[in-house]
Design an enzyme around this catalytic site. Structure first.
Site, PDB file in Angstrom:
ATOM      1  N   HIS A  10      70.334  30.730  38.267  1.00  0.00           N
ATOM      2  CA  HIS A  10      70.275  29.412  37.632  1.00  0.00           C
ATOM      3  C   HIS A  10      68.874  29.024  37.181  1.00  0.00           C
ATOM      4  CE1 HIS A  10      74.196  29.419  39.099  1.00  0.00           C
ATOM      5  NE2 HIS A  10      74.145  28.513  40.043  1.00  0.00           N
ATOM      6  N   TYR A  48      75.057  32.115  33.487  1.00  0.00           N
ATOM      7  CA  TYR A  48      76.487  32.406  33.338  1.00  0.00           C
ATOM      8  C   TYR A  48      76.847  32.740  31.894  1.00  0.00           C
ATOM      9  CZ  TYR A  48      77.260  30.355  38.003  1.00  0.00           C
ATOM     10  OH  TYR A  48      77.257  30.078  39.343  1.00  0.00           O
TER      11      TYR A  48
END
Length: 804
Positions: free
Chosen positions: A593, A552
């Site tokens: 992730h 992110y």
């Protein structure tokens, strides 16, 4: 608060006239700078120009409502505003245009940014905070469109923090939270996502923020119909308008050429934001751009005759002039005289500023000529040196590049000579480079004693009878608890950070203990999470901006790279934002992730420390170290480490993990293995397995990628083992290549190698899902074992026969 005088005070008509004429003179001065600035670019004295012409009058109104202690986060056309508050002069304008590297003469960036990028100095010459409540403040501009918006959010939120958290020492930073953060942006840039993300976040936070949208109906050559739905940004923002039932924005509209209404509008906006802590949008319409977007082209190419005629009629300076005459403030004749005097004044300053810029360069050229003349007379290559000398002397307006380039080229003609004249030239070149390069390269990181690099290591202490193991998350949580208990200026915020204590419970229970302002949840908006942190840090707070996962970080990478990483550099040490970006990554399964794009990160964020602790004890020590310093940093916690067991140190809050210092976690004699983060654990386990086949590996944890191994301990290890392998889970050519370059080229490690240095990385793609996906995508224990064994086989095939 100290506010620039406005026209609504109880003043005499004579004072009123004087104030209006002072404003008009500022507008004229700014416009003349823009006109002459374009000419200086076109004649070659400057490289590029982007100016504030056409936006002068509304900026005068904004300046009148701007108070000492307030902050600006703005647009590269705000030169009139900066002149009106007394923080930018004609001398500054031309010194910036010529890229003068003297910070006294060019205080906006010491020549590091092109003109149109404005800043005030928050720090003194020792890097200590000034009293920001007694001065007008401008955060340092950046060029990327709408890039000024995210930091605006934090600049405004700081007032809310200071108003509501009384335990913070706000002496130099806030007067009970009464400061307003003023943002400016061009209408076309409101199409950027950063603008909408900021607008939405500020509406949620309800903070004292005013955004001025300078609307000239174009974005370079592209008209508003291709930029904005309904061709009207304030109309499509109407849904943000507050009402009796719901909080939101106050949205105001005003014509950019209407001086008295602009004054009234800005006073109204300031009162709302300052006293109610409600954000305000001012849509300043019907502005013009008399010279087009920049010196790279002419707006006559893309504007119709009708539009150009309209712009000539509605030029804000012309409209203000007409109003002055109609109102009986001044006659046409007196204004003509004022206009003539301003033109003379600006042209005279332009000339003197150019001469001031050239003077030290000409001085260096004179010194070089004095060194070259004896070489011309004595060197076997005197003819060639004479030609260089003649060409250098003929340059009417030399640059530093000219002088140094000619000197270095001259030195080539003396190869093989050993004369005293050559020695003097060589020494002169060395000295000039040593003196000059810092003018362009200093202050990427803090150069004060407050740099976190100077914080000494404090190792964990474990009680002899303390064998209890706890989850890593408990260590990080308890360390944060100690931080928030002892540092009232520290805040943390991010997605799921507050109520549930982050997705891995590293902040469990802390919001309930310290309140929602200090441990805060945010929306899903990574760029403005980082922007909040930059703005808060600029105002003396110590924010920790949490980006939930490492991948992110890409949402915020532009702001991190363009704004945070360059801030200290582009202000030559006059502003700092010691923001800590907290995130987590490495070693999970699946495309999302689990990636470790460290190579991309370390290449894009020079100016920020990048710290990669292998466990939560190391991470806790990094946070403690950073809070003693004044550098920004990214801390990447190991995503699979929160449930792994670690011993709880008895001196948790005193821990200090040193920055730029590697740790040898296992000594050995056959090969040096370098890694970090989660992969380091795999390397350690493999090093034990290698012992069973007679390979004694030394294992080094780099701990921080930026800066990397300041003590050059890796090369000391290579001098002992004569072999090197760098292992990480980034793509080929990523962080492992970065580490290898540092070790081989910076540390000169190549001279100790008996085998080719190796890197072991993940595959080119992101990892596939599941345990198998991880195993076949990233370096496994077996991969490490076999790669190391192959190096030893190549070195000594008899002792280490081929494995497969």
């Amino acid at each position: 608060m100290d506010i620039i005088p406005d026209l609504k005070s109880n003043i005499t008509f004579e004072d009123f006239k004087a104030e209006v004429l002072k404003d008009y003179a500022t507008a004229l001065r700014s416009r003349e700078c823009s006109l002459l600035g374009r000419r200086e670019v076109l004649t070659g004295k400057a490289k590029f120009g982007i100016f504030g012409d056409g936006k002068e009058v509304p900026q005068l109104a904004m300046a009148k409502a701007f108070a000492k202690g307030d902050w600006r986060s703005g647009y590269y056309r705000d030169q009139t505003f900066m002149m009106a508050i007394g923080e930018f002069t004609v001398e500054h304008f031309f010194a910036g245009l010529y890229a003068n590297t003297d910070l006294e003469l060019e205080p906006m960036s010491a020549g590091r940014q092109m003109g149109g990028h404005f800043v005030t100095h928050s720090l003194d010459e020792h890097g200590e905070w000034k009293d920001l409540t007694t001065q007008y403040n401008s955060s340092a501009d950046i060029s990327p469109t709408a890039g000024q918006m995210p930091r605006l959010l934090g600049l405004a939120q700081a007032s809310k923090i200071y108003k509501n958290l009384k335990a913070i020492d706000a002496a130099k930073f806030s007067n009970n939270g009464n400061e307003v953060a003023w943002g400016t942006i061009g209408n076309a840039s409101t199409s950027e996502g950063l603008f909408f993300e900021t607008v939405n976040a500020a509406g949620v936070l309800q903070i004292p923020m005013i955004i001025s949208i300078w609307d000239d109906e174009y974005g370079i050559s592209v008209p508003a119909k291709y930029q904005t739905t309904k061709e009207n940004i304030s109309e499509i923002l109407n849904g943000f308008q507050r009402d009796k039932e719901q909080k939101g924005y106050e949205i105001l509209r005003v014509k950019g050429w209407d001086y008295p209404n602009l004054i009234e509008t800005y006073q109204e906006a300031a009162a709302i934001a300052r006293h109610e802590h409600v954000p305000v949008i001012i849509h300043v319409q019907e502005l013009t751009q008399p010279q087009g977007h920049s010196t790279s082209g002419s707006h006559e190419r893309y504007k119709s005759k009708e539009r150009l005629d309209w712009e000539a009629e509605h030029d804000c300076n012309i409209k203000m002039r007409e109003w002055i005459i109609e109102s009986g403030i001044a006659s046409n004749e007196s204004l003509l005289e004022l206009e003539r005097n301003i033109k003379k004044e600006v042209r005279a300053i332009k000339k003197s500023t150019w001469e001031e810029f050239l003077e030290p360069i000409r001085k260096d050229r004179k010194a070089l000529i004095a060194l070259l003349q004896p070489l011309v007379d004595t060197s076997p290559n005197g003819v060639f040196l004479g030609k260089l000398l003649k060409d250098l002397s003929a340059i009417n307006e030399p640059t530093r590049k000219d002088v140094v380039s000619y000197a270095r080229r001259a030195l080539r003609f003396t190869i093989g000579e050993s004369s005293d004249e050559k020695r003097k030239l060589s020494e002169w070149i060395t000295q000039v480079l040593e003196d000059t390069e810092p003018k362009f390269s200093s202050h990427l990181y803090s150069e004060t004693e407050r740099s976190a690099i100077h914080v000494k290591e404090v190792k964990p202490i474990y009680q002899d009878d303390e064998l209890n193991q706890v989850d890593g998350r408990i260590i990080i949580r308890d360390n944060f608890d100690a931080i928030f208990n002892t540092h009232p200026e520290v805040l943390i915020f991010g997605e799921d950070t507050g109520n549930i204590g982050d997705v891995n419970q590293g902040l469990e229970g802390l919001q309930e203990k310290y309140g929602e302002l200090r441990i805060a949840d945010t929306g899903i908006r990574e760029a403005t999470i980082v922007g909040q942190g930059i703005g808060l840090a600029l105002r003396g707070l110590r924010p920790i901006a949490e980006i939930q996962y490492l991948d992110y970080l890409l949402y915020a990478l532009q702001i991190i790279s363009d704004d945070l990483a360059t801030l200290h550099y582009r202000t030559k040490g006059m502003q700092k934002a010691p923001l800590i970006v907290r995130t987590r990554g490495h070693r999970l399964e699946g495309i999302w992730h689990s990636g470790s794009p460290m190579g991309g990160i370390v290449n894009l964020v020079r100016g920020i420390f990048v710290l990669v602790p292998r466990n939560m004890t190391k991470a806790a020590g990094f946070y403690n170290t950073l809070l003693e310093g004044d550098d920004p940093a990214i801390v990447i916690e190991c995503l699979n480490g929160y449930r792994l067991k670690e011993r709880m140190p008895s001196n948790l809050s005193e821990l200090r993990t040193p920055i730029g210092v590697v740790e040898t976690v296992k000594e050995g004699k056959d090969i040096t293995l370098v890694s970090y983060g989660s992969t380091l654990r795999i390397v350690m386990d493999t090093a034990k397995a290698l012992l069973s086949v007679g390979i004694d590996a030394e294992v080094i944890d780099v701990q921080s990628l930026i800066p990397l191994d300041l003590n050059h301990d890796i090369v000391k290890s290579i001098a002992k083992t004569n072999r090197l392998m760098v292992i990480d889970e980034d793509v080929p050519g990523g962080a492992s290549a970065y580490i290898l370059n540092e070790v081989l080229n910076t540390q000169k490690g190549y001279q100790y190698l008996d085998s080719a240095p190796k890197t072991l990385t993940a595959k080119d793609h992101r990892p596939a899902y599941g345990n198998d996906g991880d195993y076949f995508s990233k370096p496994s224990a077996e991969d490490v074992f076999e790669a190391v064994y192959d190096v030893m086989h190549e070195f000594n095939p008899s002792d280490f026969p081929k494995l497969r």
